[in-house]
Design a protein around this motif. Sequence first.
Motif, mmCIF file in Angstrom:
data_model
loop_
_atom_site.group_PDB
_atom_site.id
_atom_site.type_symbol
_atom_site.label_atom_id
_atom_site.label_comp_id
_atom_site.label_asym_id
_atom_site.label_seq_id
_atom_site.Cartn_x
_atom_site.Cartn_y
_atom_site.Cartn_z
ATOM 1 N N LEU A 131 0.867 -1.184 0.000
ATOM 2 C CA LEU A 131 0.000 0.000 0.000
ATOM 3 C C LEU A 131 0.898 1.227 0.000
ATOM 4 C CD1 LEU A 131 -2.382 -0.906 3.001
ATOM 5 C CD2 LEU A 131 -2.668 -1.561 0.620
ATOM 6 N N PHE A 132 0.494 2.289 -0.700
ATOM 7 C CA PHE A 132 1.309 3.500 -0.753
ATOM 8 C C PHE A 132 0.523 4.717 -0.272
ATOM 9 C CE2 PHE A 132 3.645 0.670 -3.462
ATOM 10 C CZ PHE A 132 4.967 1.050 -3.301
ATOM 11 N N LYS A 133 1.251 5.619 0.356
ATOM 12 C CA LYS A 133 0.691 6.900 0.805
ATOM 13 C C LYS A 133 0.991 7.919 -0.301
ATOM 14 C CE LYS A 133 0.886 10.087 4.778
ATOM 15 N NZ LYS A 133 1.410 10.229 6.165
ATOM 16 N N VAL A 134 0.091 8.004 -1.258
ATOM 17 C CA VAL A 134 0.337 8.822 -2.454
ATOM 18 C C VAL A 134 -0.196 10.234 -2.233
ATOM 19 C CG1 VAL A 134 -0.138 9.065 -4.912
ATOM 20 C CG2 VAL A 134 0.190 6.784 -3.934
ATOM 21 N N PRO A 135 0.668 11.257 -2.288
ATOM 22 C CA PRO A 135 0.174 12.637 -2.149
ATOM 23 C C PRO A 135 -0.645 13.053 -3.373
ATOM 24 C CG PRO A 135 2.557 12.608 -2.509
ATOM 25 C CD PRO A 135 2.123 11.181 -2.442
ATOM 26 N N GLU A 136 -1.638 13.897 -3.153
ATOM 27 C CA GLU A 136 -2.509 14.351 -4.255
ATOM 28 C C GLU A 136 -1.712 15.014 -5.370
ATOM 29 O OE1 GLU A 136 -5.682 13.980 -5.148
ATOM 30 O OE2 GLU A 136 -5.778 12.548 -3.496
ATOM 31 N N SER A 137 -0.618 15.681 -5.009
ATOM 32 C CA SER A 137 0.180 16.404 -6.006
ATOM 33 C C SER A 137 0.817 15.472 -7.034
ATOM 34 C CB SER A 137 1.277 17.204 -5.299
ATOM 35 O OG SER A 137 2.115 16.342 -4.545
ATOM 36 N N SER A 138 0.914 14.179 -6.710
ATOM 37 C CA SER A 138 1.538 13.223 -7.633
ATOM 38 C C SER A 138 0.539 12.591 -8.587
ATOM 39 C CB SER A 138 2.228 12.105 -6.836
ATOM 40 O OG SER A 138 3.273 12.625 -6.056
ATOM 41 N N ARG A 139 -0.736 12.854 -8.374
ATOM 42 C CA ARG A 139 -1.764 12.189 -9.172
ATOM 43 C C ARG A 139 -1.966 12.906 -10.512
ATOM 44 N NH1 ARG A 139 -4.073 8.199 -6.528
ATOM 45 N NH2 ARG A 139 -3.912 8.118 -4.250
ATOM 46 N N ALA A 140 -1.915 12.117 -11.569
ATOM 47 C CA ALA A 140 -2.197 12.625 -12.912
ATOM 48 C C ALA A 140 -2.844 11.475 -13.665
ATOM 49 C CB ALA A 140 -0.903 13.098 -13.575
ATOM 50 N N GLY A 141 -2.650 11.417 -14.955
ATOM 51 C CA GLY A 141 -3.257 10.332 -15.724
ATOM 52 C C GLY A 141 -2.342 9.125 -15.807
ATOM 53 N N PRO A 142 -2.719 8.153 -16.650
ATOM 54 C CA PRO A 142 -1.862 6.992 -16.889
ATOM 55 C C PRO A 142 -0.535 7.414 -17.508
ATOM 56 C CG PRO A 142 -3.676 7.038 -18.457
ATOM 57 C CD PRO A 142 -3.959 8.109 -17.438
ATOM 58 N N GLY A 143 0.432 6.514 -17.511
ATOM 59 C CA GLY A 143 1.741 6.891 -18.024
ATOM 60 C C GLY A 143 2.469 5.744 -18.686
ATOM 61 N N GLN A 144 3.651 6.057 -19.195
ATOM 62 C CA GLN A 144 4.579 5.053 -19.694
ATOM 63 C C GLN A 144 5.847 5.163 -18.861
ATOM 64 O OE1 GLN A 144 4.931 5.978 -23.930
ATOM 65 N NE2 GLN A 144 3.625 4.221 -24.391
ATOM 66 N N VAL A 145 6.371 4.021 -18.441
ATOM 67 C CA VAL A 145 7.552 4.036 -17.573
ATOM 68 C C VAL A 145 8.621 3.113 -18.136
ATOM 69 C CG1 VAL A 145 6.118 4.534 -15.557
ATOM 70 C CG2 VAL A 145 6.761 2.172 -16.029
ATOM 71 N N ILE A 146 9.866 3.478 -17.859
ATOM 72 C CA ILE A 146 11.013 2.646 -18.245
ATOM 73 C C ILE A 146 11.884 2.461 -17.006
ATOM 74 C CG2 ILE A 146 13.030 2.415 -19.738
ATOM 75 C CD1 ILE A 146 11.677 4.352 -21.696
ATOM 76 N N TYR A 147 12.108 1.214 -16.630
ATOM 77 C CA TYR A 147 12.948 0.890 -15.477
ATOM 78 C C TYR A 147 14.416 0.949 -15.886
ATOM 79 C CZ TYR A 147 15.144 -2.037 -11.868
ATOM 80 O OH TYR A 147 15.968 -2.519 -10.879
ATOM 81 N N ASN A 148 15.244 1.625 -15.049
ATOM 82 C CA ASN A 148 16.651 1.811 -15.409
ATOM 83 C C ASN A 148 17.576 0.695 -14.926
ATOM 84 O OD1 ASN A 148 17.201 2.258 -12.678
ATOM 85 N ND2 ASN A 148 17.235 4.496 -12.860
ATOM 86 N N GLY A 149 17.028 -0.285 -14.198
ATOM 87 C CA GLY A 149 17.842 -1.425 -13.773
ATOM 88 C C GLY A 149 18.782 -1.134 -12.630
ATOM 89 N N GLY A 150 18.493 -0.086 -11.862
ATOM 90 C CA GLY A 150 19.443 0.345 -10.838
ATOM 91 C C GLY A 150 19.261 -0.243 -9.450
#
Length: 325
Positions: A248-267
């Motif tokens: 479960l995550f405590k997501v702040p309202e300021s971080s909410r937008a629409g769907p996205g595309q993500v790329i993991y950097n392998g770090g």
Amino acid sequence: QDYYGRELQKSEDLKTNACVTSARPLPKAVRDALEHVHEEVVARYYGCGLVIPECLASCRILDLGSGSGRDCYLLSQLVGEQGHVTGIDMTEGQVEVAKKHIAYHMDKFGYQKPNVEFIQGYIEKLGDAGLADESYDIVISNCVINLTPDKRAVLQEAYRVLKPGGEMYFSDVYASQRLSETTWKHRVLWGECLAGALYWRDLYSIAEEVGFSPPCLVTASPITIGNKELEGIIGEGNCRFVSATFRLFKVPESSRAGPGQVIYNGGIVGHERELVFDANYTFKEGEVVDVDAEMAAILRSSRFADEFLIRASKADAAAPQGCDC
């Protein structure tokens, strides 16, 4: 307190299989860390599933119901000397075992000063134990929330002490239906983590009430009770149990937008090629993944933000909302 402090002396004393279910094999880094944990701490451990999340360097972690301290000492190695782990448990005998071995472990890990502490207290009342608002990056719990009558209070307190973007990563036992009063009041079934098991749908509603993002299921394993007498008591209604790990995550309202595309950097150490985030999302290094608005917000606001390139999606992502699986 009586069951875990006096009646059980080692994990072999458990009367069912509920508290020793392992959801999946341990990663090598965790296996190696476990070899450094004192044998008495391991013997007095009664958890279920895996509660060692990824990307832990320098994090501040709180373990709810830390027992003998096994997970705390594992995490102590993974957060490093700059990180910190707090364990809280209501059972005096368990806290004493954990505290007794602090110096042993710090010497074993080569740390100049302890990065772990253990507190006796109730996981529904973290304020009484002096734990401040927004003071932890991660809250974990291993097969303990079922032992408290007030699950909502536990999740509410976890939400309070987490920093914005923080995560609650926990394993527990869940039931396929709400349990009868006969089961609920059975002393041994309560101690064995079955009578207090939450009806799994109730987790979703409580998490939403408290303010968390929808639960992301990581793993789930069916539980076989392995005790005919206790199976007979539960028997009516064909109730089934699982050991499940959720995040479960405590997501702040300021971080909410629409769907996205993500790329993991392998770090992330130990997960360089791919990160199995939950039952719905596996991120492979360098691969573009469409994510829903909830997952985009989680990655954007959490400790995982630096591990991903995140951009707005041109079309609605097909992935299901809320990681429900």
